[in-house]
Scaffold this active site. Structure first.
Site, PDB file in Angstrom:
ATOM      1  N   CYS A 175      -1.045  -7.983   6.946  1.00 33.09           N
ATOM      2  CA  CYS A 175      -2.792  -6.948   6.729  1.00 33.09           C
ATOM      3  C   CYS A 175      -2.991  -7.062   7.737  1.00 33.09           C
ATOM      4  O   CYS A 175      -3.825  -7.854   8.886  1.00 33.09           O
ATOM      5  CB  CYS A 175      -3.171  -8.050   5.406  1.00 33.09           C
ATOM      6  SG  CYS A 175      -4.444  -6.450   5.224  1.00 33.09           S
ATOM      7  N   GLU A 183      -4.431 -10.193   0.187  1.00 30.76           N
ATOM      8  CA  GLU A 183      -4.754  -9.135   0.117  1.00 30.76           C
ATOM      9  C   GLU A 183      -5.302  -8.550  -1.217  1.00 30.76           C
ATOM     10  O   GLU A 183      -5.216  -8.409  -2.086  1.00 30.76           O
ATOM     11  CB  GLU A 183      -3.752  -7.852   0.706  1.00 30.76           C
ATOM     12  CG  GLU A 183      -4.520  -6.465   1.333  1.00 30.76           C
ATOM     13  CD  GLU A 183      -3.106  -6.084   1.539  1.00 30.76           C
ATOM     14  OE1 GLU A 183      -3.409  -4.852   2.752  1.00 30.76           O
ATOM     15  OE2 GLU A 183      -2.234  -6.341   2.337  1.00 30.76           O
ATOM     16  N   CYS A 227      -5.470   0.547   5.836  1.00 26.46           N
ATOM     17  CA  CYS A 227      -4.675  -0.334   5.962  1.00 26.46           C
ATOM     18  C   CYS A 227      -4.590   0.253   7.388  1.00 26.46           C
ATOM     19  O   CYS A 227      -3.817   0.892   7.665  1.00 26.46           O
ATOM     20  CB  CYS A 227      -4.443   0.355   4.718  1.00 26.46           C
ATOM     21  SG  CYS A 227      -2.020  -0.469   4.967  1.00 26.46           S
ATOM     22  N   GLY A 228      -4.488  -1.153   8.329  1.00 24.40           N
ATOM     23  CA  GLY A 228      -3.780  -0.568   9.101  1.00 24.40           C
ATOM     24  C   GLY A 228      -2.454  -0.641   9.947  1.00 24.40           C
ATOM     25  O   GLY A 228      -1.545   0.053  10.904  1.00 24.40           O
ATOM     26  N   GLN A 272       0.482  -1.705   0.143  1.00 22.95           N
ATOM     27  CA  GLN A 272       0.421  -0.096  -0.230  1.00 22.95           C
ATOM     28  C   GLN A 272       1.087   1.250   0.259  1.00 22.95           C
ATOM     29  O   GLN A 272       1.243   1.445   0.355  1.00 22.95           O
ATOM     30  CB  GLN A 272      -0.773   0.291   1.581  1.00 22.95           C
ATOM     31  CG  GLN A 272      -2.447  -0.547   0.732  1.00 22.95           C
ATOM     32  CD  GLN A 272      -1.930  -2.083   1.182  1.00 22.95           C
ATOM     33  OE1 GLN A 272      -1.637  -2.838   2.151  1.00 22.95           O
ATOM     34  NE2 GLN A 272      -2.454  -3.517   0.308  1.00 22.95           N
ATOM     35  N   ASN A 315     -10.689  -9.208   0.838  1.00 20.58           N
ATOM     36  CA  ASN A 315      -9.657  -9.553   1.635  1.00 20.58           C
ATOM     37  C   ASN A 315      -9.961 -11.330   2.130  1.00 20.58           C
ATOM     38  O   ASN A 315     -10.953 -11.440   2.911  1.00 20.58           O
ATOM     39  CB  ASN A 315      -9.328  -8.881   2.497  1.00 20.58           C
ATOM     40  CG  ASN A 315      -8.816  -7.503   2.205  1.00 20.58           C
ATOM     41  OD1 ASN A 315      -7.107  -6.741   1.445  1.00 20.58           O
ATOM     42  ND2 ASN A 315      -9.670  -6.392   2.326  1.00 20.58           N
TER      43      ASN A 315
END
Length: 301
Positions: free
Chosen positions: A224, A215, A76-77, A47, A197
């Site tokens: 992820c 993902e 997106c953690g 990402q 996902n």
């Protein structure tokens, strides 16, 4: 306006992240630039986290997120933790509030260097995940891969953490499955109109789960964060664990842990884990041409 901006190559448990500083600019990182960056092994990523000036009062930044195929991502953690580490090093702040297309994210850097991100509330309604068919109970839906009488994967738990997730429960090593083969089929299955996902999850104790994720828009990924959150919530929702678990990310190098709490008082999901800076440089957000900072060894593409 300069044609280039600063960026950093970072990772969250191996989840490859490019943090691009777009503050003070009106343009965006283009899909073409994302594809070009991903094509080079040094800048290949899962990402891009593009930091823009805040749009809402009380927030520190607007975060635009792109997948490596140039598509947009809602959440997106692991990337959010990287943004926190980068901004904390720059500003000395420890507490941040970000705005994304998925909503507001609050985050804090702890004294030990780990970072907690409030990922918000999970969504279970079939039409909001979204799914193509109505399911009264999305904790177990009818979907399988393989022979009807002996499916390889079946009955996933589905939900949204700002992006759609399907968690398949397995009873053996998650690395023993051919996720590179099944992942694309499941990501693009007609059941998921916005794709999904795909996570394989093995419960190893009442407080631990091992995962591996394909993902959406990125493919096989080392980690992820939102999938870890979806797995933890789905495990608690189906009675496999309690509301606080350690997610052991099997594909991370080295294998790593994300601590997830599905907080009972407000249903928010709190993810805690590390972030790592690798190197920095400059990039043209329109084309993706880049160069590494001179102090780290000059290289331009």
């Amino acid at each position: 306006m300069s044609t280039t901006v600063e960026f950093a190559k970072m990772n969250g448990l191996g989840n490859k992240i490019l943090v691009v500083d777009m503050r003070g600019r009106a343009d965006k990182v283009t899909s073409a630039a994302a594809v070009a960056l991903n094509a080079h092994p040094d800048t290949a990523f899962d990402q891009i986290m593009a930091i823009h000036d805040p749009r809402a009062q009380g927030t520190d930044a607007w975060i635009d997120i792109l997948n490596c195929d140039g598509s947009k991502a809602q959440a997106c953690g692991n990337g959010t933790r990287c943004v926190v580490q980068a901004l904390a090093a720059e500003t000395g702040k420890k507490v941040f509030t970000f705005q994304t297309v998925a909503g507001i994210l609050n985050a804090v850097e702890h004294d030990d260097g780990t970072i907690s991100v409030d990922m918000g509330k999970p969504v279970f309604d079939w039409d909001k995940i979204p799914l193509a068919e109505e399911f009264h109970d999305t904790s177990r839906i009818e979907l399988q891969i393989g022979p009807i009488d002996s499916p390889v994967l079946h009955s996933p738990s589905t939900m949204s953490m700002g992006n759609p997730h399907a968690v398949f429960w397995v009873d053996r090593d998650v690395m023993s499955f051919d996720l590179a083969r099944f992942g694309p089929l499941l990501e693009n299955h007609p059941m998921f109109p916005e794709r999904a996902n795909i996570t394989l999850a093995q419960v190893t104790s009442p407080v631990s789960i091992t995962t591996r994720t394909w993902e959406r828009g990125a493919g096989l990924t080392l980690a992820c964060g939102s999938a870890a959150c979806a797995t933890a919530v789905s495990a608690a929702r189906t009675g496999r664990t309690g509301r606080k678990v350690d997610i052991h990310v099997a594909s991370a190098k080295p294998p790593g842990i994300l601590s997830i709490e599905w907080r009972e008082r407000d249903d928010h999901v709190i993810m805690t884990g590390p972030a790592e800076w690798e190197w920095s440089g400059t990039v043209d957000p329109a084309t993706g041409s880049w160069s590494r900072d001179q102090a780290q060894g000059a290289e331009a593409r």
